[in-house]
Scaffold this motif. Sequence first.
Motif, PDB file in Angstrom:
ATOM      1  N   PHE A 152       0.844  -1.195   0.000  1.00 59.82           N
ATOM      2  CA  PHE A 152       0.000   0.000   0.000  1.00 59.82           C
ATOM      3  C   PHE A 152       0.884   1.251   0.000  1.00 59.82           C
ATOM      4  CE2 PHE A 152      -2.408  -3.254   2.443  1.00 59.82           C
ATOM      5  CZ  PHE A 152      -3.495  -3.398   1.593  1.00 59.82           C
TER       6      PHE A 152
ATOM      7  N   VAL B 144     -10.161  -7.202   3.594  1.00 64.44           N
ATOM      8  CA  VAL B 144     -10.645  -6.432   4.743  1.00 64.44           C
ATOM      9  C   VAL B 144     -10.675  -7.316   5.984  1.00 64.44           C
ATOM     10  CG1 VAL B 144     -12.529  -5.010   5.638  1.00 64.44           C
ATOM     11  CG2 VAL B 144     -12.020  -4.995   3.190  1.00 64.44           C
TER      12      VAL B 144
ATOM     13  N   VAL C  84      -7.168  -7.716   7.365  1.00 62.03           N
ATOM     14  CA  VAL C  84      -6.713  -6.542   8.118  1.00 62.03           C
ATOM     15  C   VAL C  84      -7.293  -6.581   9.532  1.00 62.03           C
ATOM     16  CG1 VAL C  84      -6.870  -4.031   8.283  1.00 62.03           C
ATOM     17  CG2 VAL C  84      -6.327  -5.095   6.090  1.00 62.03           C
TER      18      VAL C  84
ATOM     19  N   ALA D 189     -13.176   0.347   8.688  1.00 63.71           N
ATOM     20  CA  ALA D 189     -12.996  -0.794   7.787  1.00 63.71           C
ATOM     21  C   ALA D 189     -14.222  -1.686   7.937  1.00 63.71           C
ATOM     22  CB  ALA D 189     -11.714  -1.558   8.116  1.00 63.71           C
TER      23      ALA D 189
ATOM     24  N   PHE E 152      -6.108   5.883   8.213  1.00 62.60           N
ATOM     25  CA  PHE E 152      -6.542   5.097   7.056  1.00 62.60           C
ATOM     26  C   PHE E 152      -8.042   4.832   7.123  1.00 62.60           C
ATOM     27  CE2 PHE E 152      -5.031   2.061  10.270  1.00 62.60           C
ATOM     28  CZ  PHE E 152      -6.131   1.240  10.417  1.00 62.60           C
TER      29      PHE E 152
ATOM     30  N   ILE F 189     -10.819   2.074   4.928  1.00 61.41           N
ATOM     31  CA  ILE F 189     -10.889   0.950   3.986  1.00 61.41           C
ATOM     32  C   ILE F 189     -12.348   0.691   3.621  1.00 61.41           C
ATOM     33  CG2 ILE F 189     -10.309  -1.468   3.583  1.00 61.41           C
ATOM     34  CD1 ILE F 189      -8.233  -1.271   5.809  1.00 61.41           C
ATOM     35  N   HIS F 190     -12.599   0.539   2.320  1.00 62.49           N
ATOM     36  CA  HIS F 190     -13.948   0.181   1.875  1.00 62.49           C
ATOM     37  C   HIS F 190     -13.899  -1.000   0.914  1.00 62.49           C
ATOM     38  CE1 HIS F 190     -15.988   4.249   2.902  1.00 62.49           C
ATOM     39  NE2 HIS F 190     -16.251   3.332   3.810  1.00 62.49           N
ATOM     40  N   ASP F 191     -14.867  -1.864   1.086  1.00 63.52           N
ATOM     41  CA  ASP F 191     -15.035  -3.014   0.200  1.00 63.52           C
ATOM     42  C   ASP F 191     -15.824  -2.580  -1.037  1.00 63.52           C
ATOM     43  OD1 ASP F 191     -16.932  -5.511  -0.519  1.00 63.52           O
ATOM     44  OD2 ASP F 191     -15.010  -6.221   0.257  1.00 63.52           O
TER      45      ASP F 191
ATOM     46  N   TYR G  65      -6.680   5.958   1.766  1.00 62.44           N
ATOM     47  CA  TYR G  65      -7.975   5.354   1.496  1.00 62.44           C
ATOM     48  C   TYR G  65      -7.757   4.141   0.615  1.00 62.44           C
ATOM     49  CZ  TYR G  65     -12.792   4.736  -0.131  1.00 62.44           C
ATOM     50  OH  TYR G  65     -14.033   4.222  -0.427  1.00 62.44           O
ATOM     51  N   ILE G  66      -8.121   2.968   1.140  1.00 56.43           N
ATOM     52  CA  ILE G  66      -7.960   1.706   0.412  1.00 56.43           C
ATOM     53  C   ILE G  66      -9.338   1.230   0.017  1.00 56.43           C
ATOM     54  CG2 ILE G  66      -7.133  -0.670   0.552  1.00 56.43           C
ATOM     55  CD1 ILE G  66      -5.206   0.270   2.767  1.00 56.43           C
ATOM     56  N   VAL G  67      -9.521   0.944  -1.269  1.00 56.84           N
ATOM     57  CA  VAL G  67     -10.805   0.478  -1.750  1.00 56.84           C
ATOM     58  C   VAL G  67     -10.589  -0.662  -2.731  1.00 56.84           C
ATOM     59  CG1 VAL G  67     -10.865   2.231  -3.582  1.00 56.84           C
ATOM     60  CG2 VAL G  67     -12.986   1.138  -2.827  1.00 56.84           C
ATOM     61  N   THR G  68     -11.426  -1.687  -2.651  1.00 55.71           N
ATOM     62  CA  THR G  68     -11.376  -2.795  -3.609  1.00 55.71           C
ATOM     63  C   THR G  68     -12.460  -2.560  -4.658  1.00 55.71           C
ATOM     64  OG1 THR G  68     -12.928  -4.170  -2.365  1.00 55.71           O
ATOM     65  CG2 THR G  68     -10.607  -4.359  -1.790  1.00 55.71           C
TER      66      THR G  68
END
Length: 582
Positions: free
Chosen positions: A17, A47, A50, A157, A507, A509-511, A541-544
């Motif tokens: 990341f 997710v 994590v 998250a 941070f 995080i979103h799925d 910001y982490i998104v899949t």
Amino acid sequence: MLRRLSADDARFKEIAFRGGLNLLLADKTDTSASTDSRNSAGKSSMVELVHFLLGARGDSRNPFTKRALKQITFGLDLDWPGTPEVLEVRRSGARPAFVTLWPDVTSPDPDSLFDLRSQGPVEVPIEQWNHLIEHRLFGLRGDHPGVSGRTLLSYLARRVSAHGFNEAGRTFARQSAADATTNLAYLLGLDWQLADGYRQLAARDATRKQLRKAVNDPVWGQIVGSTADLRGQITLAEAQLRRLQAQVNAFQVVPEYEHLKDQADELSRRIKQLSQDDTIEQSNLEELQQAVTETADVDTQYLQPVYQELGIVLGDQVRRRFQEVEAFHHSIVRNRRRFLDEEISDLTARLAERRSERARLGEQQAQLLRQLDEGGALEALTSLQQALAREQAALGALRHRYDAAQTLEASSRQITAKRIELQQAVETDIDERAQQTSEATLLFSRFAQALYGPREAFLAIHAGRESLTITPRIDSDDSRGIGNMVIFCFDLTLAVLAHRHGHGPDFLIHDSHLYDGVDDRQLKAALELAATVTAEENMQYIVTLNTDDLAKATNRGFNAAPYILDTVLTDTPAGGLFGFRY
């Protein structure tokens, strides 16, 4: 920020990341069949992983404790406050109760002159790891009932498995409003302790309802009871206690009580024996007196006239012989009478002596009985005191039950009054924290308008009857896509405010499930907004996303290239996060 997800299994797709926007894509390969699905590529599992590495419970329901994954040791590298180097976290499903940290970020012993923390990897219990996360990532100090690091992390998250995308204010389906808003109040900088009062009242009310059900139960009702029944039982117990207390106060310990009692018993036996002896000898006396009455001299005067009438003349020798017999007979009678008189005299004397002895023994017995009647033995006093103690304990228990019953019957009114008082206090606190509420509302409004233009969007924060309510609102048609974007704007607001004020990490995080049903324009706007805000706030910001969903945004002009991560997941068995299907 999160830096790397890894595992000691070569099949695992390691993810690196970076700061700002991170797009983890799931692609569909050219060889994919119509039955293949990117739902099993591992987007949601990322997710979950994590969460697993950041202290989630390692019970049997956790996927990483299942047979297919439990022997794999997973790793998360992240920035850690106060530590210049990256913190490496390692955990496996085979030993879910522990995590391994490198370097050692546990607190040093405050009583030690030297820092004795390990210079190598250190294994710590998961409870301690969660405490470290609460303390260092979320700034929680001391006791913080109602606020949990795990719950706070679930807002940053959200997990599909916990139905975290159902509504903005909750991170799992059965989360109570009081529990949710207490944690939200902490992230937003409101008085979370005041908000937690609702949770405490809810717990009291739940207990009250359970006790009320128990009171109505024929068996469990005996444990508490009603105030009316207990009041009567207490009255009877108090009367019994007073009687026992009076007996104890009047009790006199008689010295050598048992010896005196034995003496009295012996006197009683002696008197009884004397009475039995008197009965026997009185009967003998009566027989002797009857025998004396029947003993008399034989009359021989009639013999000579009889012989004369018969014409028989008795000679002198015969008459002399009769006289000798008569004298002998008189001698026998005298001797018998004298013997009987002596026996009667002896019996009479013995009877008189026993009457005298009985009188004397009776007086002694009466004296002993008076002594025994005035008091008792020490053992008797001890027994009486023990009975008194038991009655006192029983009365105390009844009074406790009475207090509990009174509290139960009054608790409903007390809870209602406390709820009104708390509602007023929270309302006052909200007014006094206008700066925090304004900052949150304006930030949420800015994010919503970036997606939907000049629509009315705000956070409705007010003190409700059951809990503090924090409701994000965007003027819309309530479609699913807009509902998801409400969650996006709300979570981004929470993450930014928590990071700004030291209440949370940097941070979010979103799925990909968050973007299901979202319009192309809003998808593009959301990704652009996330990139802009994370750059402004120095966040991550982490998104899949599925590649075809990203294509909708790029077709609208979004430049995704700078944000796509090197690792790309696919729908093939070996292309998922773990490198195999399980």
